[in-house]
Design a protein around this motif. Sequence first.
Motif, PDB file in Angstrom:
ATOM      1  N   ILE A 188       0.863  -1.193   0.000  1.00 43.35           N
ATOM      2  CA  ILE A 188       0.000   0.000   0.000  1.00 43.35           C
ATOM      3  C   ILE A 188       0.893   1.235   0.000  1.00 43.35           C
ATOM      4  N   ALA A 189       0.743   2.074  -1.019  1.00 44.83           N
ATOM      5  CA  ALA A 189       1.536   3.299  -1.129  1.00 44.83           C
ATOM      6  C   ALA A 189       0.611   4.466  -1.465  1.00 44.83           C
ATOM      7  N   GLY A 190       1.117   5.673  -1.252  1.00 41.48           N
ATOM      8  CA  GLY A 190       0.325   6.870  -1.534  1.00 41.48           C
ATOM      9  C   GLY A 190       0.717   8.007  -0.616  1.00 41.48           C
ATOM     10  N   SER A 191       0.217   9.186  -0.919  1.00 42.47           N
ATOM     11  CA  SER A 191       0.520  10.367  -0.100  1.00 42.47           C
ATOM     12  C   SER A 191      -0.311  10.405   1.167  1.00 42.47           C
ATOM     13  N   TYR A 192      -1.432   9.720   1.190  1.00 38.77           N
ATOM     14  CA  TYR A 192      -2.332   9.752   2.335  1.00 38.77           C
ATOM     15  C   TYR A 192      -3.166   8.477   2.363  1.00 38.77           C
ATOM     16  N   GLY A 193      -3.742   8.174   3.523  1.00 39.59           N
ATOM     17  CA  GLY A 193      -4.677   7.061   3.645  1.00 39.59           C
ATOM     18  C   GLY A 193      -4.058   5.683   3.747  1.00 39.59           C
ATOM     19  N   LYS A 194      -2.719   5.590   3.734  1.00 36.24           N
ATOM     20  CA  LYS A 194      -2.073   4.269   3.718  1.00 36.24           C
ATOM     21  C   LYS A 194      -2.406   3.452   4.967  1.00 36.24           C
ATOM     22  N   SER A 195      -2.273   4.083   6.132  1.00 31.29           N
ATOM     23  CA  SER A 195      -2.474   3.346   7.389  1.00 31.29           C
ATOM     24  C   SER A 195      -3.920   2.878   7.538  1.00 31.29           C
ATOM     25  N   SER A 196      -4.876   3.731   7.180  1.00 30.56           N
ATOM     26  CA  SER A 196      -6.289   3.351   7.288  1.00 30.56           C
ATOM     27  C   SER A 196      -6.622   2.210   6.344  1.00 30.56           C
ATOM     28  N   VAL A 197      -6.134   2.289   5.107  1.00 28.73           N
ATOM     29  CA  VAL A 197      -6.386   1.217   4.133  1.00 28.73           C
ATOM     30  C   VAL A 197      -5.743  -0.080   4.610  1.00 28.73           C
ATOM     31  N   LYS A 198      -4.549   0.024   5.187  1.00 29.08           N
ATOM     32  CA  LYS A 198      -3.879  -1.166   5.725  1.00 29.08           C
ATOM     33  C   LYS A 198      -4.725  -1.834   6.804  1.00 29.08           C
ATOM     34  N   GLU A 199      -5.260  -1.026   7.729  1.00 34.54           N
ATOM     35  CA  GLU A 199      -6.084  -1.574   8.811  1.00 34.54           C
ATOM     36  C   GLU A 199      -7.350  -2.223   8.265  1.00 34.54           C
ATOM     37  N   TYR A 200      -7.979  -1.587   7.287  1.00 34.66           N
ATOM     38  CA  TYR A 200      -9.194  -2.152   6.693  1.00 34.66           C
ATOM     39  C   TYR A 200      -8.878  -3.463   5.964  1.00 34.66           C
ATOM     40  N   CYS A 201      -7.779  -3.506   5.208  1.00 41.43           N
ATOM     41  CA  CYS A 201      -7.395  -4.729   4.495  1.00 41.43           C
ATOM     42  C   CYS A 201      -7.151  -5.872   5.475  1.00 41.43           C
ATOM     43  N   ALA A 202      -6.370  -5.593   6.510  1.00 39.77           N
ATOM     44  CA  ALA A 202      -6.054  -6.630   7.488  1.00 39.77           C
ATOM     45  C   ALA A 202      -7.314  -7.103   8.215  1.00 39.77           C
ATOM     46  N   GLY A 203      -8.209  -6.158   8.537  1.00 41.60           N
ATOM     47  CA  GLY A 203      -9.448  -6.521   9.224  1.00 41.60           C
ATOM     48  C   GLY A 203     -10.366  -7.372   8.382  1.00 41.60           C
ATOM     49  N   LEU A 204     -10.495  -7.015   7.107  1.00 40.14           N
ATOM     50  CA  LEU A 204     -11.361  -7.779   6.205  1.00 40.14           C
ATOM     51  C   LEU A 204     -10.810  -9.180   5.949  1.00 40.14           C
TER      52      LEU A 204
ATOM     53  N   GLU B 216      -3.825 -20.217   3.421  1.00 42.84           N
ATOM     54  CA  GLU B 216      -3.103 -19.139   2.745  1.00 42.84           C
ATOM     55  C   GLU B 216      -2.862 -17.971   3.695  1.00 42.84           C
ATOM     56  N   ASN B 217      -1.711 -17.340   3.591  1.00 39.38           N
ATOM     57  CA  ASN B 217      -1.346 -16.206   4.423  1.00 39.38           C
ATOM     58  C   ASN B 217      -1.375 -14.919   3.622  1.00 39.38           C
ATOM     59  N   TYR B 218      -1.534 -13.814   4.329  1.00 40.28           N
ATOM     60  CA  TYR B 218      -1.429 -12.494   3.709  1.00 40.28           C
ATOM     61  C   TYR B 218      -0.548 -11.607   4.581  1.00 40.28           C
ATOM     62  N   LEU B 219       0.345 -10.885   3.941  1.00 36.84           N
ATOM     63  CA  LEU B 219       1.121  -9.844   4.594  1.00 36.84           C
ATOM     64  C   LEU B 219       0.677  -8.517   3.996  1.00 36.84           C
ATOM     65  N   VAL B 220       0.123  -7.640   4.834  1.00 35.36           N
ATOM     66  CA  VAL B 220      -0.303  -6.312   4.382  1.00 35.36           C
ATOM     67  C   VAL B 220       0.785  -5.332   4.795  1.00 35.36           C
ATOM     68  N   CYS B 221       1.433  -4.726   3.805  1.00 30.46           N
ATOM     69  CA  CYS B 221       2.636  -3.935   4.041  1.00 30.46           C
ATOM     70  C   CYS B 221       2.441  -2.486   3.589  1.00 30.46           C
ATOM     71  N   GLU B 222       2.512  -1.567   4.547  1.00 30.89           N
ATOM     72  CA  GLU B 222       2.476  -0.138   4.226  1.00 30.89           C
ATOM     73  C   GLU B 222       3.853   0.285   3.725  1.00 30.89           C
ATOM     74  N   MET B 223       3.879   1.083   2.651  1.00 33.94           N
ATOM     75  CA  MET B 223       5.147   1.474   2.034  1.00 33.94           C
ATOM     76  C   MET B 223       5.260   2.992   1.936  1.00 33.94           C
ATOM     77  N   GLY B 224       6.252   3.538   2.625  1.00 30.73           N
ATOM     78  CA  GLY B 224       6.526   4.969   2.561  1.00 30.73           C
ATOM     79  C   GLY B 224       7.884   5.209   1.924  1.00 30.73           C
ATOM     80  N   ALA B 225       8.186   6.469   1.621  1.00 30.62           N
ATOM     81  CA  ALA B 225       9.461   6.791   0.975  1.00 30.62           C
ATOM     82  C   ALA B 225       9.858   8.222   1.278  1.00 30.62           C
ATOM     83  N   TYR B 226      11.171   8.429   1.396  1.00 30.95           N
ATOM     84  CA  TYR B 226      11.731   9.772   1.542  1.00 30.95           C
ATOM     85  C   TYR B 226      12.400  10.231   0.248  1.00 30.95           C
ATOM     86  N   ARG B 227      12.634   9.280  -0.658  1.00 31.77           N
ATOM     87  CA  ARG B 227      13.233   9.633  -1.941  1.00 31.77           C
ATOM     88  C   ARG B 227      12.863   8.578  -2.976  1.00 31.77           C
TER      89      ARG B 227
END
Length: 576
Positions: free
Chosen positions: A174-190, A258-269
């Motif tokens: 999950i990447a983006g300028s905003y909303g990453k953490s919320s989307v991650k929580e929703y994905c993991a919860g679902l 089956e397993n799922y890893l939900v990974c938030e991805m941020g970047a400084y460059r």
Amino acid sequence: GAFFNKFYLWKIIAAAIITLLSIGFTYYPAIIYFKIYLTFLSLITIFLFFEAVLYLKRTLTKTAKIPVFTKKALLITVIAGLITFSLLAISYSVAAETRQCLPAQADLVSTKWDCLLEQTKIFIPLSLLILICIPLLTAIANLLIYPFSYILKERRIKKASRLMQSFDGTVIGIAGSYGKSSVKEYCAGLLGQKFEVIKTPKNVNTEIGVANYIMQKLRIMNELRNDKINKLGKNEKKKLEIRNWKLEKTQETEKLRENYLVCEMGAYRIGEIKKLCNMVKPRIGILTGINEQHIALFGNIENTIKAKSELIQSLPKGGVAIINNDDKNCRSVSIPEGVKKITYGFNFDSDVQLLEIRNLKFPPEALCPPLAGDQPACAGRPLAEEIWGMEIVIKFDNIQKTMCLNSFGKHNALNILPAIAAAKEAGMSLDEIKKTVENLEPPENGMKIKTLGKAVIIDDTYNSNPTGVRAALEVLDGVNKPNKILVLDDIWELGKESERIHRELAKIISEKKYNKIILTGKNYAEFMKNELIKNGISRDNIAAEIILSGYITIDSAILFEGRMSKKYVKRIFTNP
């Protein structure tokens, strides 16, 4: 950062002038040097004294930002301290060898105290200059340890990459300028209702953060699967929180393997998200939105798009790209050949389309009230406390579904959509998704709405970005209260776009006619105040201090927006 702050530069310049004047006065003891020297020394001493008093006040009132000392931060602090003390020792040595105090010039001073005074004229300003330059010395310490920390980081990342080769599940990035953490929580919860799911914790989204998490959690899961849990010591069990990851046999039979890893991805460059993808190898990529939020890091919006889209470009053939169709920058991202594209949003051509949002308020110990002409999706579900939520109507694969979501605001309604798309891609039916969505807890770091007295408190202090602020203002507008107050922090990391975005925001706010606007930012509070006044807001309606006790006892809605506003939320609930 702080080193280039104009006030900080002023202190450095003043200290440098004091040092030069003191040296000049030592060798050329004219009275004019002495007067100017004393003036500058007095000014900077008074300034530093008041700065220290203000920081002490913020510390005592628990409004000061307390640094987090990681191992790296502690090492940098120690090295910076050694450099500082070394420079202080050198400055003392220089002061001890002043012209007036050399043995050959001993006849120029009458007593040892005169010599000490001459030495002090050199030592004090040099010490001031060194102490003021501590942030610069800290940066130098960071540069000194960088090669070693880089090597250790790369080794850690390689170990995590090797460990990921044993992970037999699916990775969702999950990447983006905003909303990453919320989307991650929703994905993991679902997904967690049907699959075995792990997720990166809190706001961990950097290379080393994700690598450390993988090495900790996947090792535990491998131990559990191989039935080697008894080989771990008691202390290690406690440290790694084994209890949270122990899978009971009954649960294993109910869940798919089956397993799922939900990974938030941020970047400084540019290049960092690509490196993260090389490590975890996502098959599903979610791009939540791209705006000006990180222009200070990337320089311009084009570089921001390039950095965030690295997730999509890294997807393998047969992978899935889930894209925010309401965001023009997301729509501009090209999809690699062989990657399936799923779009979401309000736009009519979205694959997962949000058709309607209906805001609901659930009173204590009540059932979700029926809506006119329609039975709500959450009807019949008892609620133990006052909850604010909404009903959303979506269309996916030409099937329309109404769901009840325990969150509030247009942005949260959009954030659940990519999670729904990911769950559908994982094989869950829309009926399974609907049932799970209605039992999801709101994201821990998302917007929270509470009541205090007669007031409704909207807590949106986890983070702040241009899109999120606009969405939060819509929530404040939607609360049916006659008195509305906005507590607003600066939006950070906007770079050269800061003034333009804050000016646009001031224009939007000026059209809302709020009873009180309280500006808590450090850099753009005055700018925002002037812009609001230009747009017709009375000076009496704008404040810089938090005095909200009067609004708690009347019908009011108070929005706390931005990180620096978080401390005021805590204060208002502690001392209403």
